[in-house]
Design a protein around this motif. Structure first.
Motif, PDB file in Angstrom:
ATOM      1  N   GLN A  16       0.830  -1.210   0.000  1.00  0.00           N
ATOM      2  CA  GLN A  16       0.000   0.000   0.000  1.00  0.00           C
ATOM      3  C   GLN A  16       0.870   1.269   0.000  1.00  0.00           C
ATOM      4  OE1 GLN A  16      -3.078  -0.257   3.035  1.00  0.00           O
ATOM      5  NE2 GLN A  16      -3.031  -2.480   2.924  1.00  0.00           N
ATOM      6  N   ALA A  17       1.887   1.273  -0.836  1.00  0.00           N
ATOM      7  CA  ALA A  17       2.863   2.363  -0.842  1.00  0.00           C
ATOM      8  C   ALA A  17       2.646   3.326  -2.004  1.00  0.00           C
ATOM      9  CB  ALA A  17       4.283   1.792  -0.916  1.00  0.00           C
ATOM     10  N   ILE A  18       2.868   4.590  -1.733  1.00  0.00           N
ATOM     11  CA  ILE A  18       2.899   5.647  -2.748  1.00  0.00           C
ATOM     12  C   ILE A  18       4.345   6.125  -2.827  1.00  0.00           C
ATOM     13  CG2 ILE A  18       1.999   7.894  -3.446  1.00  0.00           C
ATOM     14  CD1 ILE A  18      -0.352   7.368  -1.492  1.00  0.00           C
ATOM     15  N   GLN A  19       4.922   6.123  -4.014  1.00  0.00           N
ATOM     16  CA  GLN A  19       6.359   6.375  -4.130  1.00  0.00           C
ATOM     17  C   GLN A  19       6.670   7.320  -5.286  1.00  0.00           C
ATOM     18  OE1 GLN A  19       9.825   3.343  -5.180  1.00  0.00           O
ATOM     19  NE2 GLN A  19       8.968   2.890  -3.160  1.00  0.00           N
ATOM     20  N   TYR A  20       7.627   8.210  -5.027  1.00  0.00           N
ATOM     21  CA  TYR A  20       8.150   9.105  -6.074  1.00  0.00           C
ATOM     22  C   TYR A  20       9.628   8.820  -6.256  1.00  0.00           C
ATOM     23  CZ  TYR A  20       9.938  13.263  -8.410  1.00  0.00           C
ATOM     24  OH  TYR A  20      10.570  14.116  -9.281  1.00  0.00           O
ATOM     25  N   VAL A  25      11.259   8.729  -2.529  1.00  0.00           N
ATOM     26  CA  VAL A  25      10.477   9.136  -1.364  1.00  0.00           C
ATOM     27  C   VAL A  25       9.210   8.294  -1.329  1.00  0.00           C
ATOM     28  CG1 VAL A  25       9.313  11.039  -0.184  1.00  0.00           C
ATOM     29  CG2 VAL A  25      11.370  11.488  -1.536  1.00  0.00           C
ATOM     30  N   GLN A  26       8.809   7.866  -0.132  1.00  0.00           N
ATOM     31  CA  GLN A  26       7.704   6.913  -0.028  1.00  0.00           C
ATOM     32  C   GLN A  26       6.826   7.197   1.184  1.00  0.00           C
ATOM     33  OE1 GLN A  26       8.543   2.550  -0.362  1.00  0.00           O
ATOM     34  NE2 GLN A  26       7.935   2.538   1.794  1.00  0.00           N
ATOM     35  N   MET A  27       5.528   6.947   1.015  1.00  0.00           N
ATOM     36  CA  MET A  27       4.586   6.927   2.132  1.00  0.00           C
ATOM     37  C   MET A  27       3.738   5.676   2.016  1.00  0.00           C
ATOM     38  SD  MET A  27       1.468   9.472   3.270  1.00  0.00           S
ATOM     39  CE  MET A  27       0.264   8.688   2.190  1.00  0.00           C
ATOM     40  N   SER A  34       3.756   4.608   7.352  1.00  0.00           N
ATOM     41  CA  SER A  34       5.216   4.666   7.423  1.00  0.00           C
ATOM     42  C   SER A  34       5.734   5.589   6.332  1.00  0.00           C
ATOM     43  CB  SER A  34       5.829   3.270   7.258  1.00  0.00           C
ATOM     44  OG  SER A  34       5.827   2.870   5.909  1.00  0.00           O
ATOM     45  N   TYR A  35       6.982   6.039   6.504  1.00  0.00           N
ATOM     46  CA  TYR A  35       7.588   6.986   5.578  1.00  0.00           C
ATOM     47  C   TYR A  35       9.038   6.576   5.343  1.00  0.00           C
ATOM     48  CZ  TYR A  35       3.537   9.570   7.223  1.00  0.00           C
ATOM     49  OH  TYR A  35       2.255   9.924   7.560  1.00  0.00           O
ATOM     50  N   GLY A  36       9.476   6.718   4.093  1.00  0.00           N
ATOM     51  CA  GLY A  36      10.850   6.360   3.761  1.00  0.00           C
ATOM     52  C   GLY A  36      11.450   7.316   2.751  1.00  0.00           C
ATOM     53  N   ILE A  37      12.768   7.432   2.813  1.00  0.00           N
ATOM     54  CA  ILE A  37      13.497   8.273   1.862  1.00  0.00           C
ATOM     55  C   ILE A  37      14.855   7.646   1.614  1.00  0.00           C
ATOM     56  CG2 ILE A  37      14.434   9.761   3.687  1.00  0.00           C
ATOM     57  CD1 ILE A  37      14.232  12.089   1.649  1.00  0.00           C
ATOM     58  N   ALA A  38      15.348   7.762   0.388  1.00  0.00           N
ATOM     59  CA  ALA A  38      16.645   7.195   0.050  1.00  0.00           C
ATOM     60  C   ALA A  38      17.297   8.015  -1.048  1.00  0.00           C
ATOM     61  CB  ALA A  38      16.507   5.745  -0.401  1.00  0.00           C
ATOM     62  N   ALA A  39      18.627   8.017  -1.033  1.00  0.00           N
ATOM     63  CA  ALA A  39      19.408   8.692  -2.073  1.00  0.00           C
ATOM     64  C   ALA A  39      20.567   7.788  -2.460  1.00  0.00           C
ATOM     65  CB  ALA A  39      19.923  10.031  -1.581  1.00  0.00           C
TER      66      ALA A  39
END
Length: 389
Positions: A171-175, A186-188, A227-232
């Motif tokens: 159930q993730a929304i991701q850019y 970036v993800q929620m 939940s929230y996620g970020i990566a580079a």
């Protein structure tokens, strides 16, 4: 050189270091395309007083694209795990003494499923069950044939990381977008998943709740909230790639009967450094480190803060033989907890063709329990084959 680096960093960021495969295009016209990909793998596992033929994480996927207006492209992907060696059904003895199979369970199950749109300049937006943003950081060490990927936190508590968003996020929304040599994700997770749990389990797993011993409650409930996620990921000189990511999920523990309403943060911070490209000729190396809170379980089933390390080194010779070595270590951070999940892997493989590989891996376990005693996990040998498509 800049374009080459950008392609390399995007490939790593999309998780392509895990199990190389080349999708087969089965339809294409001016606007639409459809391809099928995945791999079939089987492992023969041998340990003390144990041997078994096991499925090797086999999966099949279909990927669709459709050209849209103004430079945009729609895409969708569906991937299923396929159990090649068993239907997971029980044998039932009937009244007449004959055997019959019971209901099959999870012979085919969903691994990924998402839909989105992408643009060369504006990036992509996708919705569904997909690789979590932080997995872009931990993917470079998730490439062994039979073992590995147990220490960094991507697949915590023995799951696929779906609830927390660290692995195959549900159930993730991701850019996602690439800016030169830099890839950003970036993800929620818009989710509210309830976990069934009994009183003793909660007492052991969540000591922070402040209720010692067995809890006399009948309405205990744990809910994974958003939940929230970020990566580079950044492509450096000398064929190096560096990654950094963070993921946070909220756990709510409630019980009206004991007046309990606790909130815990499940956090994971990960960093990685990669050299080369997996599956190519020559040298490949990757290391992933992570720090987690309320994310993993120790040998007594308690939720812990922990430090994880995964490292992999491979070399593919010109004769298509590949040697590998790896380590996975997860250590509890509490001073009164000696728990450590630790093992080493040595392996050899042969690329009979680029899409067909045979291999052997030996896992040497060096784990310890909470009280410092030696774990009973034991060593294991895996011999297997994988056909990628």
């Amino acid at each position: 050189m800049q374009n080459t680096k950008a392609v390399a960093v995007t490939a790593i960021a999309l998780g392509l270091t895990s199990f190389t495969s080349s999708a087969i295009e089965i339809y294409k016209d001016k606007e639409n395309a459809l391809s099928v990909g995945g791999f079939f793998g089987v492992n023969y596992l041998v340990a003390d007083d144990y041997d078994e033929l096991a499925n090797g994480a086999s999966r099949v996927n279909f990927e669709f694209t459709r050209e849209l207006k103004d430079g945009w492209t729609a895409f969708a992907k569906a991937e299923w795990a396929v159990n090649l060696v068993t239907s997971n059904s029980d044998l039932i003895v009937n009244g007449d003494g004959r055997l019959s199979p019971g209901a099959a369970d999870d012979t085919i199950s969903t691994r990924l499923g998402y839909v989105g749109a992408k643009h060369d300049k504006w990036g992509s937006v996708s919705l569904g069950k997909q690789w979590g943003s932080i997995y872009n950081v931990t993917a470079p060490t998730d490439m062994l044939n039979a073992f590995g990927a147990e220490a960094a936190g991507s697949f915590n508590m023995g799951t696929d990381g779906g609830y927390t968003g660290a692995g195959r996020a549900e159930q993730a929304i991701q850019y996602n977008n690439t800016f030169g040599n830099l890839f950003v994700s970036v993800q929620m997770q818009a989710t509210e998943e309830n976990v069934e749990i009994d009183e003793e389990f909660l007492a052991n797993h969540l000591p922070e709740a402040g209720i010692p011993g067995t809890i006399p409650a009948t309405d205990l409930e744990i809910t994974y909230d958003n939940s929230y996620g970020i990566a580079a990921i950044y492509a450096l000189p000398f064929n190096l790639t560096a990654g950094l990511g963070y993921n946070i999920a909220e756990l709510e523990v409630t019980s009206e009967s004991v007046g309990m309403n606790e909130t815990l943060d499940d956090t994971m911070t990960a960093a990685s450094l990669t050299y080369g490209s997996i599956g190519n000729y020559g040298f490949y190396a990757a290391i992933v480190g992570s720090v987690t809170e309320n994310h993993e379980l120790d040998s007594e089933g308690r939720l812990i803060d922990a430090t994880g390390l995964e490292a992999v080194v491979t070399y593919r010779f010109n004769n298509d033989i590949e040697l590998l070595a790896a380590v996975n270590t997860l250590t509890a951070d509490e001073s009164d907890n000696d728990y450590e999940m630790s093992y080493y892997v040595a392996g050899i493989g042969y690329y009979w063709a680029d899409d067909f590989k045979v291999y052997a891996e030996y896992k040497m376990d060096d784990s310890t329990n909470v009280d410092g005693s030696e774990s009973s996990n034991g060593d294991m040998l895996a011999i297997g084959a994988r056909y990628s498509f």
